[in-house]
Design a protein around this motif. Structure first.
Motif, PDB file in Angstrom:
ATOM      1  N   GLU A 167      31.325  -7.796 144.914  1.00 48.72           N
ATOM      2  CA  GLU A 167      32.829  -7.171 145.772  1.00 48.72           C
ATOM      3  C   GLU A 167      33.120  -5.877 144.631  1.00 48.72           C
ATOM      4  O   GLU A 167      33.363  -4.680 145.295  1.00 48.72           O
ATOM      5  N   THR A 168      32.568  -5.324 143.416  1.00 45.91           N
ATOM      6  CA  THR A 168      32.740  -4.418 142.724  1.00 45.91           C
ATOM      7  C   THR A 168      31.906  -3.390 143.484  1.00 45.91           C
ATOM      8  O   THR A 168      32.313  -1.747 143.570  1.00 45.91           O
ATOM      9  N   ILE A 169      30.941  -3.915 143.759  1.00 44.50           N
ATOM     10  CA  ILE A 169      29.256  -2.217 144.398  1.00 44.50           C
ATOM     11  C   ILE A 169      30.017  -2.195 146.019  1.00 44.50           C
ATOM     12  O   ILE A 169      29.858  -1.126 145.737  1.00 44.50           O
ATOM     13  N   LEU A 170      30.586  -3.342 146.709  1.00 43.80           N
ATOM     14  CA  LEU A 170      31.505  -3.020 147.756  1.00 43.80           C
ATOM     15  C   LEU A 170      32.457  -2.088 148.258  1.00 43.80           C
ATOM     16  O   LEU A 170      32.128  -1.517 148.265  1.00 43.80           O
ATOM     17  N   ALA A 171      32.899  -2.194 146.704  1.00 40.28           N
ATOM     18  CA  ALA A 171      34.268  -1.232 146.807  1.00 40.28           C
ATOM     19  C   ALA A 171      34.606   0.634 146.377  1.00 40.28           C
ATOM     20  O   ALA A 171      34.627   1.083 147.029  1.00 40.28           O
ATOM     21  N   ALA A 172      32.420   0.465 145.466  1.00 40.15           N
ATOM     22  CA  ALA A 172      32.080   1.636 145.036  1.00 40.15           C
ATOM     23  C   ALA A 172      31.671   1.921 146.331  1.00 40.15           C
ATOM     24  O   ALA A 172      31.041   3.468 146.096  1.00 40.15           O
ATOM     25  N   ASN A 173      30.858   1.525 147.207  1.00 39.72           N
ATOM     26  CA  ASN A 173      29.966   2.041 147.862  1.00 39.72           C
ATOM     27  C   ASN A 173      29.957   1.718 149.266  1.00 39.72           C
ATOM     28  O   ASN A 173      30.274   0.196 149.362  1.00 39.72           O
ATOM     29  N   ASN A 174      29.911   2.476 149.980  1.00 34.94           N
ATOM     30  CA  ASN A 174      28.717   1.827 152.083  1.00 34.94           C
ATOM     31  C   ASN A 174      27.704   1.518 151.488  1.00 34.94           C
ATOM     32  O   ASN A 174      27.182   2.460 151.959  1.00 34.94           O
ATOM     33  N   HIS A 202      14.275  -7.794 132.976  1.00 31.11           N
ATOM     34  CA  HIS A 202      15.515  -6.912 132.416  1.00 31.11           C
ATOM     35  C   HIS A 202      15.706  -6.368 132.740  1.00 31.11           C
ATOM     36  O   HIS A 202      17.208  -6.060 132.155  1.00 31.11           O
ATOM     37  N   ALA A 203      16.791  -7.366 134.378  1.00 28.98           N
ATOM     38  CA  ALA A 203      17.768  -7.342 134.629  1.00 28.98           C
ATOM     39  C   ALA A 203      17.470  -7.790 136.017  1.00 28.98           C
ATOM     40  O   ALA A 203      16.639  -8.826 136.366  1.00 28.98           O
ATOM     41  N   VAL A 204      19.117  -8.864 135.920  1.00 32.48           N
ATOM     42  CA  VAL A 204      19.542  -8.964 137.655  1.00 32.48           C
ATOM     43  C   VAL A 204      20.549  -8.695 137.995  1.00 32.48           C
ATOM     44  O   VAL A 204      21.337  -8.311 136.951  1.00 32.48           O
ATOM     45  N   ALA A 205      20.774  -8.193 139.182  1.00 35.73           N
ATOM     46  CA  ALA A 205      21.826  -7.273 139.261  1.00 35.73           C
ATOM     47  C   ALA A 205      21.753  -7.036 141.154  1.00 35.73           C
ATOM     48  O   ALA A 205      20.595  -7.177 142.567  1.00 35.73           O
ATOM     49  N   TRP A 206      22.989  -6.549 141.966  1.00 35.49           N
ATOM     50  CA  TRP A 206      22.738  -6.244 143.017  1.00 35.49           C
ATOM     51  C   TRP A 206      22.204  -4.988 143.296  1.00 35.49           C
ATOM     52  O   TRP A 206      22.761  -3.770 142.729  1.00 35.49           O
ATOM     53  N   PHE A 207      21.755  -5.296 144.714  1.00 37.82           N
ATOM     54  CA  PHE A 207      21.434  -3.349 144.401  1.00 37.82           C
ATOM     55  C   PHE A 207      21.925  -3.025 146.497  1.00 37.82           C
ATOM     56  O   PHE A 207      21.934  -3.911 147.036  1.00 37.82           O
ATOM     57  N   CYS A 208      22.153  -1.840 146.746  1.00 36.07           N
ATOM     58  CA  CYS A 208      22.757  -1.425 147.456  1.00 36.07           C
ATOM     59  C   CYS A 208      22.107  -0.351 147.526  1.00 36.07           C
ATOM     60  O   CYS A 208      21.976   0.912 147.382  1.00 36.07           O
ATOM     61  N   ASN A 209      21.551   0.024 149.012  1.00 35.74           N
ATOM     62  CA  ASN A 209      21.095   0.962 149.706  1.00 35.74           C
ATOM     63  C   ASN A 209      21.958   1.667 150.292  1.00 35.74           C
ATOM     64  O   ASN A 209      22.866   0.909 151.346  1.00 35.74           O
ATOM     65  N   VAL A 210      21.987   2.751 149.744  1.00 30.15           N
ATOM     66  CA  VAL A 210      23.133   3.477 150.523  1.00 30.15           C
ATOM     67  C   VAL A 210      22.401   5.085 151.256  1.00 30.15           C
ATOM     68  O   VAL A 210      21.789   6.055 150.441  1.00 30.15           O
ATOM     69  N   THR A 211      22.676   5.015 152.226  1.00 25.47           N
ATOM     70  CA  THR A 211      22.683   6.731 153.111  1.00 25.47           C
ATOM     71  C   THR A 211      23.744   7.861 153.061  1.00 25.47           C
ATOM     72  O   THR A 211      24.671   7.546 153.728  1.00 25.47           O
ATOM     73  N   ILE A 212      22.965   8.344 152.486  1.00 25.19           N
ATOM     74  CA  ILE A 212      24.195   9.857 152.333  1.00 25.19           C
ATOM     75  C   ILE A 212      23.919  10.938 153.255  1.00 25.19           C
ATOM     76  O   ILE A 212      22.357  11.335 152.576  1.00 25.19           O
ATOM     77  N   PRO A 213      24.638  11.497 154.046  1.00 26.30           N
ATOM     78  CA  PRO A 213      23.994  12.451 154.957  1.00 26.30           C
ATOM     79  C   PRO A 213      23.662  14.229 153.710  1.00 26.30           C
ATOM     80  O   PRO A 213      24.030  14.437 152.954  1.00 26.30           O
ATOM     81  N   THR A 214      22.244  14.406 154.228  1.00 28.54           N
ATOM     82  CA  THR A 214      22.183  15.773 153.647  1.00 28.54           C
ATOM     83  C   THR A 214      23.060  17.241 153.695  1.00 28.54           C
ATOM     84  O   THR A 214      23.155  17.537 154.518  1.00 28.54           O
ATOM     85  N   THR A 261      19.685   3.979 146.090  1.00 28.36           N
ATOM     86  CA  THR A 261      19.725   3.011 145.850  1.00 28.36           C
ATOM     87  C   THR A 261      20.611   2.865 144.139  1.00 28.36           C
ATOM     88  O   THR A 261      20.362   3.340 143.946  1.00 28.36           O
ATOM     89  N   THR A 262      22.069   2.755 144.392  1.00 28.76           N
ATOM     90  CA  THR A 262      22.981   2.133 142.982  1.00 28.76           C
ATOM     91  C   THR A 262      22.229   0.515 143.124  1.00 28.76           C
ATOM     92  O   THR A 262      22.461  -0.346 143.638  1.00 28.76           O
ATOM     93  N   LYS A 263      22.951  -0.116 141.991  1.00 23.90           N
ATOM     94  CA  LYS A 263      22.929  -1.270 141.438  1.00 23.90           C
ATOM     95  C   LYS A 263      23.876  -1.656 140.272  1.00 23.90           C
ATOM     96  O   LYS A 263      24.656  -0.620 139.870  1.00 23.90           O
ATOM     97  N   GLN A 264      24.935  -2.747 140.325  1.00 26.85           N
ATOM     98  CA  GLN A 264      25.079  -3.336 139.905  1.00 26.85           C
ATOM     99  C   GLN A 264      25.081  -5.077 139.026  1.00 26.85           C
ATOM    100  O   GLN A 264      24.490  -5.917 139.509  1.00 26.85           O
ATOM    101  N   PRO A 265      24.982  -4.984 138.346  1.00 26.45           N
ATOM    102  CA  PRO A 265      24.977  -5.831 137.009  1.00 26.45           C
ATOM    103  C   PRO A 265      25.189  -7.458 137.174  1.00 26.45           C
ATOM    104  O   PRO A 265      26.069  -6.758 137.801  1.00 26.45           O
TER     105      PRO A 265
END
Length: 807
Positions: free
Chosen positions: A505-512, A533-545, A619-623
């Motif tokens: 929920e934390t990563i969904l709230a901060a990213n589309n 090294h890590a276990v995390a949620w990976f979020c693919n975000v598309t940002i228009p240029t 791509t952003t990630k949330q541990p």
């Protein structure tokens, strides 16, 4: 384009720039019974590190004599007297628990040793009468000692005065926990491990470093019979293209095709059989009382080791041990036939490592060019007979003995360390080594039920130093999960994941997020150590240029870099590049013109529209929170490692103080003996510048000092030794002062009397006449000749007899 030119120039400068400081690289062949080391540094090309006794190898381990540490052969020499503080041949205990088979076998071979758990790590510590030492700390002390010996070899004018990086050999079957134990030990000893090298691979590197190969594969076996184990490594040599080469440069590829091993068959097992033969002979003649005496058993085992070595070259050996037990002198004769009968059941095990390696490689023994013999126990004649008969089908010509069986591994490990650290330029050799066991994970729910299994690195994966990302397969609505990581059949540790949905929920709230999934980041290093090294949620975000982004220019730069290095499709790439560059330059010029004349309608209407750029993915990630639990032996924590390092430094200070004290004691003893020699043999200087009473007083002081040294010198402090030496030197200083005073008096009497004007002229420094340099030289030569004649010809004086006698 100016920015492209600057970038290319910087790239080439970085590629061609030499290293600012070349460091030394230390290679260590850490064996169960003996250890070798080799050094590479500026001015020291692949030199074997010698021991204090100038030996090229030493016994593995150390011993404590009070607070003094003894290493190698010195430790082995006192082991029968102090078995509780002697730590030898402990390599099999790395990464093992006190209730393991390896610990039980070690205690049977080293009576007098005491093993205890190392805290909560389920690993081994050695218990002494007044302390305990984790096995990694003891190995760190040995590594630190080797490091000091290597640093003493560095030239005084070398670019470096310390050794920091090392490469260490390991058996091919060592697990991640065992390999990390060696890395921890090296860190405690002040070294950084750049690479752990399998024994067979190290030997293969040394074998290939001085040979040339073709594009056709050659297959060779490395047959290594060490003190603790036997391994057969099938490697192939093939000339190929260097990895990352832009100009088709060739490199040698060494591929590990298959490995087989027996973790118990080795020299120590052969020693056990000889030891049992000798023990049974002693018990038969003198009773079983010796079995309860650790010191006597250790001495008997040393005799067994010596007897086995001699039987490799002779048909019989005479065993003799004075006062072995209860003042009994033990003497007997052991024949090679008795020895071979005692190990007859072990001989079929020799071919099994070869069969396992060939099966993994899908090869036949007929494809193999040679078998390279390594390890001290490979010299046992019956072993070589079985190798030729049962493995090579009678073809003795394939047995290769053209490498140094004692030093090939350490030199290969050093070469590997230099290659990985990139401190020096070496022959291009690519090591292609697959992992033996699979690294996998089992996924369980909160109740412990298995809900999935995944393979992270399947068996046969080529080791690298790159991190990998693996999608974690867990139920979408799971809030808790347990991940158990395994290496082969051994469970390493488990991760208990908590609050999975909250982190989601934390990563969904901060990213589309256009895509969201859990990931494990792990690594399998060149040393074949496994890390999560890590276990995390990976979020693919598309940002228009954004409109102002330099997308085309960036693409153009990448395109030109590819053309610069690959040189392919020149005509196509150059035309498209020119078109893109023209478009970019036109857009830039128009933007500048628009900024200057924004009120001009005609100029604005003539502007070219900017192209629509594709959206940029990000791509952003949330541990995900987790708790680590180790299900077996685990490696040193940071706090324990720091404690071990502090204790090692304290022992180093004691060693330094002891060495300074020993040096001062030796200097005082030598000086006292020198005084006695001066006086008893009537040294001319002392006889001339002292009287009999002074000499006798001085001799009495020297003899009293010697008596004091033998009675109290061992326990005294350093400052007292220095004070005693200063007191003894007072008389010699008086003699020297008297001698100098007399010489000064003679010089004053012999100096010719001159007037003050003559003195000024004598001490005036005249300028050099460059035009008449030869004439000046002649005058100088004449003056020198006159002075020489004056010394050789006595000068007649008008002085009376009294003046002459006084002179």
């Amino acid at each position: 384009m100016p920015r492209l030119h600057i970038f290319l120039f910087a790239l080439l400068a970085l590629a061609l720039a030499p290293s600012a400081v070349l460091c030394a690289v230390l290679g260590i062949d850490f064996g169960q019974s003996s250890t070798k080391a080799a050094l590479v540094s500026p001015g020291v090309p692949f030199e074997i590190v010698l021991t204090r006794d100038s030996k090229r190898k030493d016994v593995s381990g150390l011993a404590f004599k009070g607070d003094e540490r003894l290493y190698g052969g010195s430790a082995a020499a006192i082991a029968p007297r102090v078995p509780a503080t002697s730590f030898l041949n402990f390599k099999p205990l790395l990464g093992k628990s006190v209730d393991s088979d390896e610990a039980e076998l070690y205690l049977s071979r080293h009576p007098g040793s005491t093993l205890i758990p190392a805290g909560n790590r389920s690993t081994v510590s050695f218990k002494t009468p007044d302390s305990s030492f984790p096995i990694e700390e003891l190995l760190g002390m040995s590594f630190s000692h080797i490091k000091k010996l290597a640093e003493e070899m560095l030239p005084k004018d070398s670019a470096t005065n310390s050794v920091y990086e090392t490469s260490v050999t390991v058996p091919p079957y060592f697990t991640t926990v065992q390999r990390r134990a060696i890395i921890d030990a090296a860190e405690i000893g002040g070294l950084k491990v750049v690479s752990l090298v399998s024994d067979g691979v190290a030997t293969a590197i040394n074998y290939a470093s001085s040979r040339t190969f073709t594009s056709e594969k050659q297959y060779h076996f490395i047959f290594d019979v060490g003190a603790g184990s036997t391994s057969a490594t099938l490697v192939s040599f093939q000339e190929g293209k260097a990895s990352g080469s832009m100009f088709g440069k060739s490199a040698l590829n060494i591929t590990v095709e298959g490995v087989g091993y027996d973790t118990a068959l080795g020299g120590d097992l052969l020693d056990d059989r000889v030891y049992q033969l000798l023990l049974s002979k002693f018990v038969e003649a003198h009773g079983s009382g010796i079995e309860s005496n650790p010191r006597a058993l250790i001495r008997l085992r040393k005799e067994a080791e010596r007897a086995k070595t001699i039987l490799s070259a002779n048909t019989e050996v005479r065993v003799s041990a004075e006062s072995l037990y209860d003042d009994i002198d033990f003497r007997t004769i052991l024949t090679r036939a008795e020895f071979e009968a005692a190990i007859e059941d072990l001989l079929p095990r020799i071919r099994k490592p070869f069969e396992a390696a060939l099966a993994k490689a899908g090869a036949d023994i007929l494809d193999v060019n040679s078998v390279i013999i390594m390890g001290g126990s490979s010299r046992v004649p019956v072993f070589q007979q079985v190798l030729v008969k049962d493995v090579l089908k009678g073809d003795a010509s394939k047995v290769s003995k053209n490498v140094n069986a004692d030093e090939a591994a350490v030199l290969g490990a050093t070469f590997r360390g230099v290659s990985v650290s990139k401190q020096f330029k070496t022959k291009d050799i690519n090591i292609i080594e697959p992992v033996e066991d699979e690294f996998a994970l089992t996924v369980k729910d909160a109740q412990g039920s298995v809900i999935g299994a995944q393979s992270l690195y399947p068996s046969g994966t080529i080791v690298s130093k790159n991190r990998t990302q693996t999608r974690l397969e867990i139920p979408e609505d799971a809030n808790e999960a347990v991940l158990e990581f395994t290496e082969g059949s051994t469970t390493l540790f488990k991760y208990s994941l908590n609050d999975i949905q909250k982190s989601k929920e934390t990563i969904l709230a901060a990213n589309n997020c256009s895509e969201l999934y859990p990931v494990i980041e792990s690594e399998l290093s060149v040393s074949r150590t496994f890390d999560v090294h890590a276990v995390a949620w990976f979020c693919n975000v598309t940002i228009p240029t954004a409109e102002g982004d330099e997308g085309p220019e960036s693409d153009d730069l990448k395109h030109k870099l590819l053309n610069f290095f690959n040189k392919s499709s020149k005509s196509e790439d150059s035309s498209s590049t020119t078109a893109d560059a023209s478009s970019s330059e036109t857009a830039t010029e128009t933007s500048a013109e628009e900024a200057e004349t924004s009120s001009s309608t005609a100029t604005t209407s003539s502007k070219k529209p900017k192209p629509t750029l594709p959206p940029k993915p990000r791509t952003t990630k949330q541990p995900i929170k987790y708790k680590v639990t180790y299900l077996g032996p685990r490696n040193l924590g940071r706090a324990t490692k720091t404690t071990s390092q502090s204790r090692l430094r304290a022992f180093d200070r004691l060693d330094s103080d002891r060495q300074a004290k020993e040096t001062a004691r030796n200097s005082l003893e030598a000086y006292a003996y020198r005084i006695r020699e001066w006086i008893e043999y009537e040294n001319v200087r002392f006889m001339e510048h002292s009287n009999e009473e002074e000499r006798q007083a001085f001799l009495a002081m020297a003899m009293a000092t010697l008596d004091w040294l033998y009675e109290e010198g061992e326990s005294t402090v350093l400052e007292t030794l220095k004070t005693r030496l200063d007191q003894l030197k007072q008389f010699e200083n008086v003699v020297i002062a008297r001698e100098k005073a007399k010489l000064s008096s003679l010089e004053e009497m012999l100096r010719p009397k001159t007037s003050s004007a003559e003195e000024e002229e004598a001490f005036t420094i005249l300028p050099i006449d460059k035009d008449n340099l030869s004439a000046s030289t002649t005058v100088m030569e004449e003056a020198t000749a006159s002075a020489t004649d004056a010394e050789e010809t006595p000068v007649e004086t008008e002085s009376g007899p009294e003046e002459h006698d006084e002179l």
